[in-house]
Design an enzyme around this catalytic site. Structure first.
Site, PDB file in Angstrom:
ATOM      1  N   THR A  21       1.071  -1.082  -0.386  1.00  0.00           N
ATOM      2  CA  THR A  21      -0.007   0.181   0.085  1.00  0.00           C
ATOM      3  C   THR A  21       1.036   1.440  -0.395  1.00  0.00           C
ATOM      4  O   THR A  21       2.009   0.882  -0.114  1.00  0.00           O
ATOM      5  CB  THR A  21      -0.784  -0.189   1.519  1.00  0.00           C
ATOM      6  OG1 THR A  21      -1.387   1.361   1.430  1.00  0.00           O
ATOM      7  CG2 THR A  21      -0.435  -0.303   2.412  1.00  0.00           C
ATOM      8  N   ASP A  22       0.228   2.569   0.363  1.00  0.00           N
ATOM      9  CA  ASP A  22       1.077   4.063  -0.283  1.00  0.00           C
ATOM     10  C   ASP A  22       1.147   3.844   0.858  1.00  0.00           C
ATOM     11  O   ASP A  22       1.992   5.263   1.338  1.00  0.00           O
ATOM     12  CB  ASP A  22       0.231   4.863  -0.924  1.00  0.00           C
ATOM     13  CG  ASP A  22      -0.935   5.282  -0.291  1.00  0.00           C
ATOM     14  OD1 ASP A  22      -1.912   4.064  -0.034  1.00  0.00           O
ATOM     15  OD2 ASP A  22      -1.751   5.770  -1.793  1.00  0.00           O
ATOM     16  N   GLU A  23       0.117   3.804   1.834  1.00  0.00           N
ATOM     17  CA  GLU A  23       0.133   3.915   3.410  1.00  0.00           C
ATOM     18  C   GLU A  23       1.637   3.714   4.296  1.00  0.00           C
ATOM     19  O   GLU A  23       2.220   4.408   5.271  1.00  0.00           O
ATOM     20  CB  GLU A  23      -0.908   3.606   4.319  1.00  0.00           C
ATOM     21  CG  GLU A  23      -1.729   3.450   3.393  1.00  0.00           C
ATOM     22  CD  GLU A  23      -2.979   3.469   4.534  1.00  0.00           C
ATOM     23  OE1 GLU A  23      -3.294   3.733   5.285  1.00  0.00           O
ATOM     24  OE2 GLU A  23      -4.249   3.266   3.883  1.00  0.00           O
TER      25      GLU A  23
ATOM     26  N   TYR B 269      -2.077  -1.072  10.643  1.00  0.00           N
ATOM     27  CA  TYR B 269      -2.261  -1.514   9.307  1.00  0.00           C
ATOM     28  C   TYR B 269      -0.775  -0.904   8.802  1.00  0.00           C
ATOM     29  O   TYR B 269       0.131  -2.160   8.166  1.00  0.00           O
ATOM     30  CB  TYR B 269      -3.561  -1.009   8.702  1.00  0.00           C
ATOM     31  CG  TYR B 269      -3.555  -1.201   7.404  1.00  0.00           C
ATOM     32  CD1 TYR B 269      -3.421  -2.628   7.156  1.00  0.00           C
ATOM     33  CD2 TYR B 269      -3.270  -0.216   6.124  1.00  0.00           C
ATOM     34  CE1 TYR B 269      -3.810  -3.517   5.918  1.00  0.00           C
ATOM     35  CE2 TYR B 269      -3.404  -0.208   4.995  1.00  0.00           C
ATOM     36  CZ  TYR B 269      -3.834  -1.975   4.635  1.00  0.00           C
ATOM     37  OH  TYR B 269      -2.963  -2.040   3.199  1.00  0.00           O
TER      38      TYR B 269
ATOM     39  N   LYS C 148       2.106  -2.838   7.053  1.00  0.00           N
ATOM     40  CA  LYS C 148       2.473  -3.920   6.187  1.00  0.00           C
ATOM     41  C   LYS C 148       3.968  -3.603   5.833  1.00  0.00           C
ATOM     42  O   LYS C 148       4.679  -4.231   4.395  1.00  0.00           O
ATOM     43  CB  LYS C 148       1.093  -2.753   5.275  1.00  0.00           C
ATOM     44  CG  LYS C 148      -0.233  -2.895   4.904  1.00  0.00           C
ATOM     45  CD  LYS C 148      -0.209  -5.091   4.165  1.00  0.00           C
ATOM     46  CE  LYS C 148       0.005  -5.020   2.697  1.00  0.00           C
ATOM     47  NZ  LYS C 148      -0.455  -6.093   2.300  1.00  0.00           N
TER      48      LYS C 148
HETATM   49  N1  NAD Z   1      -7.887  -2.172  -0.925  1.00  0.00           N
HETATM   50  C1  NAD Z   1      -7.393  -1.101  -1.306  1.00  0.00           C
HETATM   51  O1  NAD Z   1      -7.353  -0.059  -1.436  1.00  0.00           O
HETATM   52  C2  NAD Z   1      -6.156  -1.279  -1.018  1.00  0.00           C
HETATM   53  C3  NAD Z   1      -5.022  -0.426  -1.429  1.00  0.00           C
HETATM   54  C4  NAD Z   1      -3.502  -0.591  -1.161  1.00  0.00           C
HETATM   55  C5  NAD Z   1      -3.203  -2.019  -1.296  1.00  0.00           C
HETATM   56  N2  NAD Z   1      -3.921  -3.028  -0.316  1.00  0.00           N
HETATM   57  C6  NAD Z   1      -3.736  -4.558  -0.503  1.00  0.00           C
HETATM   58  O2  NAD Z   1      -4.564  -4.988  -1.371  1.00  0.00           O
HETATM   59  C7  NAD Z   1      -4.903  -6.299  -0.914  1.00  0.00           C
HETATM   60  C8  NAD Z   1      -6.048  -7.115  -1.088  1.00  0.00           C
HETATM   61  O3  NAD Z   1      -6.587  -5.795  -0.665  1.00  0.00           O
HETATM   62  P1  NAD Z   1      -8.750  -5.927  -0.315  1.00  0.00           P
HETATM   63  O4  NAD Z   1      -9.108  -4.627  -0.156  1.00  0.00           O
HETATM   64  O5  NAD Z   1      -9.113  -6.839  -1.796  1.00  0.00           O
HETATM   65  O6  NAD Z   1      -8.696  -6.312   1.155  1.00  0.00           O
HETATM   66  P2  NAD Z   1     -10.549  -7.311   1.939  1.00  0.00           P
HETATM   67  O7  NAD Z   1     -10.092  -6.688   3.034  1.00  0.00           O
HETATM   68  O8  NAD Z   1     -10.994  -6.738   1.436  1.00  0.00           O
HETATM   69  O9  NAD Z   1     -10.064  -8.871   1.867  1.00  0.00           O
HETATM   70  C9  NAD Z   1      -8.109  -9.589   1.906  1.00  0.00           C
HETATM   71  C10 NAD Z   1      -9.128 -10.946   1.974  1.00  0.00           C
HETATM   72  O10 NAD Z   1      -7.902 -11.412   2.365  1.00  0.00           O
HETATM   73  C11 NAD Z   1      -8.560 -12.727   2.965  1.00  0.00           C
HETATM   74  N3  NAD Z   1      -7.668 -12.990   4.278  1.00  0.00           N
HETATM   75  C12 NAD Z   1      -7.618 -12.425   5.903  1.00  0.00           C
HETATM   76  N4  NAD Z   1      -6.736 -12.926   6.068  1.00  0.00           N
HETATM   77  C13 NAD Z   1      -6.609 -13.987   5.421  1.00  0.00           C
HETATM   78  C14 NAD Z   1      -5.504 -15.253   6.788  1.00  0.00           C
HETATM   79  N5  NAD Z   1      -5.139 -15.187   7.366  1.00  0.00           N
HETATM   80  N6  NAD Z   1      -5.214 -15.902   5.610  1.00  0.00           N
HETATM   81  C15 NAD Z   1      -5.821 -16.009   3.921  1.00  0.00           C
HETATM   82  N7  NAD Z   1      -6.878 -15.453   3.472  1.00  0.00           N
HETATM   83  C16 NAD Z   1      -7.317 -14.158   4.854  1.00  0.00           C
HETATM   84  C17 NAD Z   1     -10.030 -12.336   3.524  1.00  0.00           C
HETATM   85  O11 NAD Z   1     -10.474 -13.646   3.597  1.00  0.00           O
HETATM   86  C18 NAD Z   1      -9.925 -11.820   2.335  1.00  0.00           C
HETATM   87  O12 NAD Z   1     -10.461 -12.398   1.180  1.00  0.00           O
HETATM   88  C19 NAD Z   1      -4.685  -6.422   0.702  1.00  0.00           C
HETATM   89  O13 NAD Z   1      -3.012  -7.364   1.094  1.00  0.00           O
HETATM   90  C20 NAD Z   1      -3.677  -4.735   1.159  1.00  0.00           C
HETATM   91  O14 NAD Z   1      -3.687  -4.276   1.856  1.00  0.00           O
HETATM   92  C21 NAD Z   1      -5.340  -2.319  -0.681  1.00  0.00           C
END
Ligand code: NAD
Length: 344
Positions: free
Chosen positions: A133-135, A157, A161
């Protein structure tokens, strides 16, 4: 190409799988423990596809991760699985440390054990792609962050990350595991769990509930449509240089208040209120989140110049289609907000 996707029942993972599963040269195995954020219904439409399968399992479960990798023989691992909601990380940091740090270390370790058994040709194909993430860079009031900027995470969080990224780099530099890291800004689009700002705003409009905004709504975020992020990841799978990290963003920075009022007017258009009043009347300013970062901003010149990737979706079209999706898919989010884990 065998792609092991972790967290494929979450928001970005679901969009990634749906976007690339129609390519019959790709086999995808989705590894997800189905936390509150994972939703099996997202992918029932492809359950019968011969190139798709899933396993309900935890990334912290070393034996299962090992068995899955050895059996599936991935060429690519795309690691999305994480605890992803900043507010929850303030209430209960330890699940974030467990999944985001320990889980990533398990995946790295088992990936390396598998990688070391491969022949030279298979080794050349293998990549571990870590979604970050950018965070991790923290907040800026000046220049946008480049891939060389220092880490300065402020929430549990983003700290989890950032820790995971250090581990990914260490496995590359110490053990020569081929990795890439993707640092992306805020995603929006279909299938996002309704606790996040954009779906929460749309849903609260439709339920006629207050729309909470931290502080004065002046905090600035960059927004990218999830499809653009998925295209960037695919480009990285095909074209990246091993060991490199890539910033990915939409070059669409807005104050939270401006995003929320834009969404309110789009819900006015697609789901007008019975009282004929604009939904922006529901906006309610609440006490700021502790440690709330003022502005996230990424410089994305590296991926543009080296991989020829650009965000394609204009934010106004992207928000329009996103609002329409939530209006048309009320059943999808109603099931989630009725569940016992919902905090909405
Ligand atoms: N959503 C955003 O805006 C954003 C931006 C930058 C980076 N990210 C990164 O992208 C990735 C996906 O984000 P997202 O928004 O789809 O998240 P989300 O919370 O919608 O989905 C996370 C998924 O991971 C699964 N999960 C959680 N813990 C688990 C474990 N211990 N074992 C197996 N599966 C597990 C959950 O069941 C879920 O399906 C993350 O790593 C997040 O940090 C997200």
């Amino acid at each position: 190409m065998n792609i092991l996707v972790t967290g494929g029942f979450g928001f970005i993972g679901t969009n990634f799988i749906l976007k690339f599963i129609n390519n019959k040269n790709i086999n995808i195995l989705n590894y997800d423990s189905l936390t509150y954020a994972g939703n099996k219904n997202n992918l029932t439409s492809i359950d019968h596809y011969s190139n798709y399968n899933y396993i309900i399992a935890d990334v912290c479960d070393r034996k299962l991760v090992n068995r899955t990798i050895v059996k599936f023989k991935p060429d690519i691992i795309v690691h999305f699985a994480a605890e992803s909601h900043v507010d929850r990380s303030i209430e209960d940091p330890f699940q974030f440390i467990n999944t985001n740090i320990m889980g990533t270390s398990v995946l790295l370790n088992e990936s390396l054990a598998y990688y070391n058994t491969l022949n030279d040709e298979a080794k050349k194909r293998f990549k571990f792609i870590h979604i970050s993430t950018d965070e991790v860079y923290g907040s800026t009031r000046g220049e946008s962050f480049t891939e060389d900027s220092n880490f300065s995470p402020n929430s549990p969080y983003s700290a989890s990350k950032a820790s995971a990224e250090h581990l990914v780099n260490a496995w590359n530099r110490t053990f020569k595991l081929p990795v890439n890291i993707v640092n992306c800004t805020n995603n929006y689009g279909p299938f996002q769990y309704p606790e996040k700002l954009i779906p929460l705003t749309i849903i609260n409009c439709m339920l006629n509930k207050p729309i909470p905004i931290y502080g004065k709504g002046d905090n600035i975020r960059d927004w990218i449509h999830v499809e653009d992020h998925c295209d960037a990841i695919y480009n990285i799978i095909i074209n990246s240089i091993i060991g490199e990290k890539y910033n990915v963003g939409g070059e669409s920075e807005f104050k939270n208040i401006d995003i929320v009022t834009t969404i309110c007017s789009l819900v006015d258009k697609y789901h007008p209120s019975d009282s004929a009043q604009t939904y922006s009347k529901l906006i309610t300013f609440v006490d700021d989140r502790p440690g709330h970062d003022f502005r996230y901003s990424l410089n994305i010149e590296k991926i543009k110049n080296t991989l020829n990737w650009l965000p394609k979706k204009n934010i106004h079209d992207g928000l329009d289609s996103t609002v329409k999706w939530y209006v048309d898919n009320k059943k999808w989010w109603m099931n989630l907000i009725k569940s016992k884990e919902s905090v909405l």
